[in-house]
Design a protein around this motif. Structure first.
Motif, PDB file in Angstrom:
ATOM      1  N   ALA B 291       0.808  -1.215   0.000  1.00 49.62           N
ATOM      2  CA  ALA B 291       0.000   0.000   0.000  1.00 49.62           C
ATOM      3  C   ALA B 291       0.839   1.262   0.000  1.00 49.62           C
ATOM      4  O   ALA B 291       0.283   2.353   0.008  1.00 49.62           O
ATOM      5  N   GLN B 292       2.175   1.143   0.002  1.00 53.91           N
ATOM      6  CA  GLN B 292       2.990   2.348   0.073  1.00 53.91           C
ATOM      7  C   GLN B 292       3.159   2.992  -1.296  1.00 53.91           C
ATOM      8  O   GLN B 292       3.126   2.328  -2.314  1.00 53.91           O
ATOM      9  N   PRO B 484      -6.916  -3.649  -6.058  1.00 55.76           N
ATOM     10  CA  PRO B 484      -7.833  -4.740  -5.682  1.00 55.76           C
ATOM     11  C   PRO B 484      -7.434  -5.428  -4.389  1.00 55.76           C
ATOM     12  O   PRO B 484      -8.277  -5.648  -3.514  1.00 55.76           O
ATOM     13  N   ILE B 485      -6.160  -5.734  -4.254  1.00 60.52           N
ATOM     14  CA  ILE B 485      -5.758  -6.484  -3.066  1.00 60.52           C
ATOM     15  C   ILE B 485      -5.737  -5.577  -1.848  1.00 60.52           C
ATOM     16  O   ILE B 485      -6.085  -5.984  -0.735  1.00 60.52           O
ATOM     17  N   ALA B 486      -5.404  -4.306  -2.056  1.00 62.18           N
ATOM     18  CA  ALA B 486      -5.438  -3.370  -0.927  1.00 62.18           C
ATOM     19  C   ALA B 486      -6.868  -3.190  -0.448  1.00 62.18           C
ATOM     20  O   ALA B 486      -7.126  -3.077   0.743  1.00 62.18           O
ATOM     21  N   ASP B 487      -7.808  -3.191  -1.400  1.00 60.11           N
ATOM     22  CA  ASP B 487      -9.208  -3.067  -1.016  1.00 60.11           C
ATOM     23  C   ASP B 487      -9.673  -4.288  -0.252  1.00 60.11           C
ATOM     24  O   ASP B 487     -10.450  -4.191   0.689  1.00 60.11           O
ATOM     25  N   PHE B 488      -9.196  -5.436  -0.680  1.00 62.17           N
ATOM     26  CA  PHE B 488      -9.612  -6.667  -0.023  1.00 62.17           C
ATOM     27  C   PHE B 488      -9.152  -6.668   1.433  1.00 62.17           C
ATOM     28  O   PHE B 488      -9.867  -7.129   2.315  1.00 62.17           O
ATOM     29  N   PHE B 489      -7.976  -6.144   1.669  1.00 64.88           N
ATOM     30  CA  PHE B 489      -7.443  -6.126   3.029  1.00 64.88           C
ATOM     31  C   PHE B 489      -7.656  -4.770   3.695  1.00 64.88           C
ATOM     32  O   PHE B 489      -6.880  -4.373   4.553  1.00 64.88           O
ATOM     33  N   ARG B 490      -8.718  -4.078   3.296  1.00 61.04           N
ATOM     34  CA  ARG B 490      -8.893  -2.715   3.814  1.00 61.04           C
ATOM     35  C   ARG B 490      -9.087  -2.701   5.327  1.00 61.04           C
ATOM     36  O   ARG B 490      -8.770  -1.728   5.986  1.00 61.04           O
ATOM     37  N   GLY B 491      -9.581  -3.841   5.863  1.00 62.25           N
ATOM     38  CA  GLY B 491      -9.764  -3.907   7.305  1.00 62.25           C
ATOM     39  C   GLY B 491      -8.452  -3.787   8.059  1.00 62.25           C
ATOM     40  O   GLY B 491      -8.402  -3.288   9.175  1.00 62.25           O
ATOM     41  N   ILE B 492      -7.376  -4.257   7.430  1.00 64.58           N
ATOM     42  CA  ILE B 492      -6.067  -4.198   8.072  1.00 64.58           C
ATOM     43  C   ILE B 492      -5.335  -2.930   7.665  1.00 64.58           C
ATOM     44  O   ILE B 492      -4.732  -2.255   8.491  1.00 64.58           O
ATOM     45  N   LEU B 493      -5.382  -2.633   6.369  1.00 65.24           N
ATOM     46  CA  LEU B 493      -4.558  -1.530   5.879  1.00 65.24           C
ATOM     47  C   LEU B 493      -5.143  -0.175   6.239  1.00 65.24           C
ATOM     48  O   LEU B 493      -4.420   0.776   6.484  1.00 65.24           O
ATOM     49  N   ARG B 494      -6.473  -0.080   6.280  1.00 65.67           N
ATOM     50  CA  ARG B 494      -7.155   1.178   6.600  1.00 65.67           C
ATOM     51  C   ARG B 494      -6.646   2.319   5.747  1.00 65.67           C
ATOM     52  O   ARG B 494      -6.250   3.372   6.258  1.00 65.67           O
ATOM     53  N   GLN B 496      -6.725   5.476   3.688  1.00 70.88           N
ATOM     54  CA  GLN B 496      -7.621   6.623   3.611  1.00 70.88           C
ATOM     55  C   GLN B 496      -7.639   7.114   2.180  1.00 70.88           C
ATOM     56  O   GLN B 496      -6.598   7.289   1.565  1.00 70.88           O
ATOM     57  N   LYS B 497      -8.854   7.327   1.650  1.00 66.00           N
ATOM     58  CA  LYS B 497      -8.952   7.840   0.292  1.00 66.00           C
ATOM     59  C   LYS B 497      -9.511   9.255   0.339  1.00 66.00           C
ATOM     60  O   LYS B 497     -10.494   9.499   1.040  1.00 66.00           O
ATOM     61  N   HIS B 498      -8.870  10.143  -0.384  1.00 70.63           N
ATOM     62  CA  HIS B 498      -9.351  11.511  -0.433  1.00 70.63           C
ATOM     63  C   HIS B 498      -9.609  11.892  -1.873  1.00 70.63           C
ATOM     64  O   HIS B 498      -8.828  11.583  -2.749  1.00 70.63           O
ATOM     65  N   PHE B 512      -7.230  12.564  -6.702  1.00 72.76           N
ATOM     66  CA  PHE B 512      -7.471  11.405  -5.865  1.00 72.76           C
ATOM     67  C   PHE B 512      -6.205  11.084  -5.106  1.00 72.76           C
ATOM     68  O   PHE B 512      -5.117  11.106  -5.669  1.00 72.76           O
ATOM     69  N   LYS B 513      -6.348  10.840  -3.830  1.00 73.33           N
ATOM     70  CA  LYS B 513      -5.163  10.647  -3.008  1.00 73.33           C
ATOM     71  C   LYS B 513      -5.433   9.528  -2.015  1.00 73.33           C
ATOM     72  O   LYS B 513      -6.520   9.448  -1.454  1.00 73.33           O
ATOM     73  N   THR B 514      -4.494   8.656  -1.854  1.00 72.73           N
ATOM     74  CA  THR B 514      -4.654   7.650  -0.804  1.00 72.73           C
ATOM     75  C   THR B 514      -3.452   7.713   0.109  1.00 72.73           C
ATOM     76  O   THR B 514      -2.351   8.074  -0.313  1.00 72.73           O
ATOM     77  N   GLU B 515      -3.677   7.373   1.362  1.00 73.20           N
ATOM     78  CA  GLU B 515      -2.521   7.243   2.243  1.00 73.20           C
ATOM     79  C   GLU B 515      -2.787   6.116   3.234  1.00 73.20           C
ATOM     80  O   GLU B 515      -3.916   5.879   3.644  1.00 73.20           O
ATOM     81  N   THR B 516      -1.741   5.386   3.536  1.00 68.16           N
ATOM     82  CA  THR B 516      -1.872   4.251   4.431  1.00 68.16           C
ATOM     83  C   THR B 516      -0.936   4.456   5.604  1.00 68.16           C
ATOM     84  O   THR B 516       0.274   4.401   5.455  1.00 68.16           O
TER      85      THR B 516
END
Lengths: 302, 566, 219
Positions: B291-292, B484-494, B496-498, B512-516
């Motif tokens: 996710a980085q 796709p895989i980051a979404d699947f593990f969203r419970g762990i990775l959390r 944030q999408k902006h 669009f911005k994401t940060e983990t």
């Protein structure tokens, strides 16, 4: 030694045939006549005679992709036993090498797909690795369960006849392993319900879209590699039922080939009666395989 | 042994020289680099001597610190760790000489070299010291010098923040090590390292093990204690990150192995704990790496994953020790230690590659990069090799160590023995497969070449489904690749999408911005620190700036100490 | 080892996993019913050679109750409360499936520490019955709807029944009967309650019941 080499060559020669069987089965269910059984051979030879078109964006990776993938798959086919007779090369722990060779093939296919710079291929590559992230562990755990069951950690040892012998003592566990490997088999070979090899809608394709920009000789390599991979993973399934008995090598081999054809027919039937899963549901489907293999492994740990 | 001392002296002297010649930037740069390389080569040569005659590398002289002597030694375990330290440091020094030219006039080159050489020297000292005090001194020197290197670009806010986090983590780790060594000396009666003892595992030993696990694990980057890695690695200059990630965090593994060696037969649960930590670090490390968006942060998380793999191997080995299963001992430790060396090389390669990319493109954001293989073919090729090796793909070195760990776990499941003969068979088969693969690749490539001869080979644009003008921005970015895989593990990775919500057919300019953020630093460490901060705030009443009251405190403390002692 | 028993037991286990991963309430009820029937047959299969009439009666009643009457009641409740929606587990289906597998591993480990008085009929029976019990508990805890909680109770009871059937023999069936009776009442009451809740509130989500607290305090 001779029989081992003959088996290896048989795998390489026969594997494209199975795709013809699948297509025939599907055609039968659709009420069509279907393409010839040897269609894939024709396709491959046609492609081998063609020139090539490369994208300006691509680099050497794009060319190396099909070459390395095909070599990895062919090497993996030297590890896989044939109807319980030991494979060309077998040693303790070749399970790991087998799975990693398939991983190597995937790595280079994905790299080549990303190298084109096309977002379609990126999409396909992204999905491929996502599904593999679930399929690979369940394949590994299933093989570990079988290894635990048979007490051998080489593919030839597991499938020599030990699996057949442990049916009586351990039927339920083997069923679970079979289920898990069957799901992995469908997913890894991009068949329905995970991927549809016939679709030409790029947004839903997975494997096909990754190889969209390949053509000519490269594409022939890819098609052939896919066929060999189908055979390899299919062997894992068929070998659970057909082991080497004392009927003699020739008869055993013939029975095994019929077993593979039967598997192809089953895949054809599955493709005819099932629809593709929604893309978001595919991970759930693969998670089921993972759960089955974990349960099977736990069941063997008494 | 003398050669190692020579090499240590060269490290420190060249560092000091570079520091004092700071005004002549070029000279300082070259002296620092050449000193480091010479010292490393010298050190390497000493390893060969040790390899030939294992007995000679010991030295013990009395010194002023009570309870023990100034003793150093190189044994096979130490040599195993010194090997990557010398090689990778020499390579990183060569690289650094070029890399730091970029900073002429902007940065203090001399001090950068001073700390770099000090870092290598202290790592060497950590590995060779045989006395707890000396070990801790070297350990602190290592932490401090790397801390200053992390602060190389300390004027940047995130670098300063990273330095602070690293400093705190390192101190907490050292605290546990201090406790561990005190307990250990209580057990053995001296600060000198004890030999291998075969005693029944007692309660004290478990405490020592846990202290070592936390103390060394913080340096190594085991999962809950890893939070400094993804901060410090991106902040440091690339050649320093390579050394830090490639070999410095491995000193944690070294320390753990050394302490396990002291404790005799380990308990079974130690092994399971190590395996569990390994699995957690492996899975979570690689998930967060996915996710980085910062290339070096990604590599830092991948280091955590690899430390997890190493920990699994060591855990299997420890399990084998406690169950008296030689197969498991050999395979587990061999896999773990081989992975230490392998990881030093491919992670070093990847960090140096990332440094080149940062240098050439000016960014570490993966999403902004693309098409580099065409612009930078050599770097691209090296990076690809590193990536394939870190995946553990066959033919490259990562596969062998992972294979050994798999093999150990599979063998461990069955509890069956293994003979040298089987091992040889495996090696021969693997070599055969390697040859076969090479031949096959060449054959298939040659076939392609032959078939294409005389045919038309064209170069056109990538087919892009009817877009008239495909451009680089349409490429699939790294973020979209892992989505796709980051979404699947969203419970762990959390993650944030902006971004603005699109409601019209023709949207405005959009973004669009994401940060983990790190799971553990967000859920465990931040609340804990907040709590400590609140607690500390209450204590501020004690600190009111009046000198005579402070002296009163000191007096009270002294009296209390007297009462306690008398 | 008795093969048919093993197969039945593994099927029971797979049904747990299916229930955890299925998204429809109807499917869940059906699986729970089939599981109840399978488990109900267990006492008969175990001692196929010397069947006591009491065992047959118990078996018969439990099959009728869990295979037909309870599901029937639940389906009626579904119809009357007009529930169409999906199961809605907390944390998603993959997570609850994973939890199910972990539960199985846990129960396998737990039961491996038990000491048995008599030789085992099947080494799988104890872990699977524990796992079934845990699965029931998991369904109760992690699902939103009141009706899925009833299904959870049913599964939980299946686990207890399986354990009793395999390990305790005939003397356990008194306990069994009591539990069955409890479940019966529970299903009945829940059915009525669900009906009334849905009539009053238009939904049967249990977590929304906490709004009642506010209502009371406001009044």
């Amino acid at each position: 030694m001779h029989t081992k080499i003959v088996q290896f060559i048989l795998i390489l020669i026969l594997s494209p045939f199975l795709f013809g069987v699948i297509n025939r089965t599907k055609a039968f269910f659709a009420g069509r006549k279907g393409s010839p059984l040897l269609q894939l051979y024709y396709d491959i030879f046609k492609l081998l005679r063609k020139g090539a078109v490369y994208s300006k964006t691509t680099t050497w990776i794009f060319v190396a992709g099909p070459i390395v993938s095909l070599s990895a798959v062919v090497i993996a086919s030297a590890l896989i036993p044939f109807t319980g007779y030991p494979s060309l090369i077998s040693f303790d722990g070749d399970i790991v090498l087998f799975i990693y060779l398939l991983g190597l093939a995937r790595f280079f296919t994905v790299m080549a797909a990303l190298d084109t710079g096309s977002s379609f291929e990126g999409m396909g590559a992204s999905r491929e690795v996502q599904f593999a992230a679930f399929a690979e562990p369940s394949l590994f755990l299933s093989l570990a369960a079988l290894a635990r069951l048979t007490g051998s950690i080489s593919l030839s040892g597991i499938f020599s006849s030990a699996v057949i012998n442990s049916w009586a003592a351990f039927g339920p566990g083997i069923y679970l392993v079979f289920g898990a490997i069957f799901i992995v088999f469908l997913s890894e070979n991009s068949r329905i319900p995970v991927d549809d090899p016939n679709t030409h809608l790029e947004l839903t394709m997975i494997h096909e879209v990754m190889v969209l920009d390949h053509g000519g000789v490269d594409f022939a390599y890819i098609l052939y590699g896919a066929a060999v991979k189908f055979w390899l993973l299919g062997t894992l399934l068929v070998s659970m039922f057909l082991g080497a008995c004392s009927r003699g090598w020739g008869i055993d081999v013939a029975i095994f080939i019929f077993g593979m054809i039967f598997l192809a027919v089953i895949v054809g039937i599955v493709e005819s009666v099932l629809a593709r899963l929604r893309l978001l549901k595919v991970p759930h489907f693969l998670i089921i395989a993972l759960a089955l293999s974990v349960v099977a492994l736990i069941l063997t740990m008494r | 042994m003398n050669i190692v001392f020579c090499s240590l002296t060269i490290f420190i002297m060249s560092g000091l020289l570079a520091l004092s010649l700071n005004r002549f930037v070029k000279l300082a740069n070259y002296i620092g680099a050449i000193g480091a390389v010479c010292a490393c080569v010298l050190g390497l040569s000493s390893l060969f001597i040790v390899y030939n005659s294992p007995g000679c590398a010991e030295l013990s002289i009395p010194w002023f610190v009570p309870d023990g002597s100034l003793s150093v030694a190189i044994d096979s375990l130490g040599a195993l760790f010194l090997f990557p330290i010398f090689i990778l440091s020499a390579l990183a020094a060569l690289y650094g000489a070029e890399y730091l030219r970029h900073y002429y006039g902007k940065k203090n080159i001399g001090s950068a070299w001073f700390f770099f050489n000090l870092l290598i020297a202290s790592m060497v000292l950590v590995v060779i010291s045989r006395n707890a005090i000396l070990f801790l001194l070297a350990w602190e020197m290592m932490s401090m010098s790397s801390f200053f290197l992390v602060l190389f670009e300390g004027e940047k806010k995130e670098a300063a923040q990273a330095g602070l986090i690293y400093l705190i983590a390192a101190q907490i780790g050292t605290l546990f090590l201090l406790a561990m060594f005190i307990l250990l000396s209580k057990d053995s009666g001296s600060f000198d390292f004890p030999g291998s003892q075969i005693t029944a595992p007692g309660f004290l030993h478990s405490i020592i093990f846990l202290c070592a696990l936390i103390g060394f694990g913080t340096k190594a980057g085991f999962m809950p204690m890893h939070i400094w890695l993804p901060e410090a690695h991106p902040a440091a200059p690339s050649h320093v990150s390579a050394v830090m990630s490639g070999v410095m965090i491995k000193t944690g593994i070294y320390g753990l192995l050394r302490v396990i060696n002291f404790l005799g037969t380990p308990c079974v649960w130690w092994g399971w704990l190590l395996i569990f930590i390994g699995i957690v670090s492996g899975i979570f490390g690689i998930l967060f790496a996915l996710a980085q968006q910062d290339l070096k942060r990604l590599l830092a998380y991948s280091s955590i994953e690899n430390i997890g793999i190493i920990s699994m191997g060591i855990g299997l080995g420890v399990l084998g020790m406690s169950m008296n299963n030689p197969t498991l001992i050999v395979l587990g430790f061999a896999g773990g230690l081989l992975h230490v060396i392998n990881h030093a090389f491919f992670k070093g390669l990847l960090f140096l590659g990332a440094g080149v990319i940062l240098h050439e493109t000016g960014t570490r954001k993966i999403d902004l990069l693309g098409g580099l293989l065409k612009k930078m073919p050599v770097t691209g090729f090296c990076f690809l090799v590193g990536a394939a090796a870190i995946c553990g793909l066959p033919v490259l070195n990562g596969f062998i160590s992972e294979f050994l760990i798999y093999f150990a776990s599979l063998k461990g499941i069955f509890g069956s023995g293994i003979t040298v003969f089987v091992c040889l068979g495996i090696i021969a088969s693997l070599a055969l497969i390697g040859c076969l693969a090479t031949v096959l690749i060449l054959l298939i490539a040659a076939l392609r070449q032959m078939l294409l001869k005389g045919r038309r080979v064209e170069r056109v644009l990538t087919w892009d489904c009817g877009y008239a003008k495909p451009e680089a921005r349409m490429q699939y970015t790294a973020s979209s690749y892992v989505q796709p895989i980051a979404d699947f593990f969203r419970g762990i990775l959390r993650t944030q999408k902006h971004g603005p919500k699109i409601s019209e057919y023709f949207p405005d300019v959009s973004f669009f911005k994401t940060e983990t953020a790190d799971l553990f630093s967000e859920t465990v460490f931040r609340p804990a620190l907040k709590f400590i901060h609140r607690l500390a705030e209450r204590l501020t009443g004690v600190q009111h700036g009046q000198l005579h009251l402070y002296i009163l405190y000191i007096l009270f403390t002294l009296i209390a100490l007297f009462i306690w002692k008398l | 080892m008795e093969m048919p028993i093993d197969f039945v037991i593994v099927t029971v286990l797979l049904m747990n996993l299916m229930m955890l991963s299925s998204s429809r309430i109807r499917t869940c009820i059906q699986i729970a019913a089939v599981q109840g029937i399978l488990v109900g047959f267990m006492p008969v299969i175990i001692d196929i050679h010397s069947i006591l009439p009491g065992i047959i009666i118990i078996s018969f009643f439990s099959i009728i109750l869990k295979g037909m009457i309870f599901p029937g009641l639940l389906f009626r409740a579904l119809r009357e409360a007009n529930i169409r929606k999906e199961v809605e587990p907390l944390g998603g289906y993959p997570l609850s499936l994973l939890m199910g597998v972990l539960m199985f591993a846990l129960s396998f480990w737990l039961t491996s520490r038990l000491e048995y008085a008599q030789p085992l009929i099947s080494y799988l029976a104890a872990p699977v019955s524990f796992a079934t019990f845990f699965t029931g508990a998991l369904i109760i805890v992690s699902r939103m709807k009141a009706i899925t909680q009833v299904i959870g109770y049913l599964v939980l009871e299946n686990g207890i029944f399986l354990f009793g059937a395999v390990f305790l023999g005939a003397q356990s069936f008194l306990v069994e009967l009591a539990i069955l009776l409890d479940i019966f009442v529970a299903v009945f009451v829940m059915g009525i309650a669900i009906f009334h809740i849905s009539r009053e509130f238009d939904h049967i989500d249990t977590h929304k019941l906490s709004e009642l607290k506010d209502l009371i305090t406001k009044k």
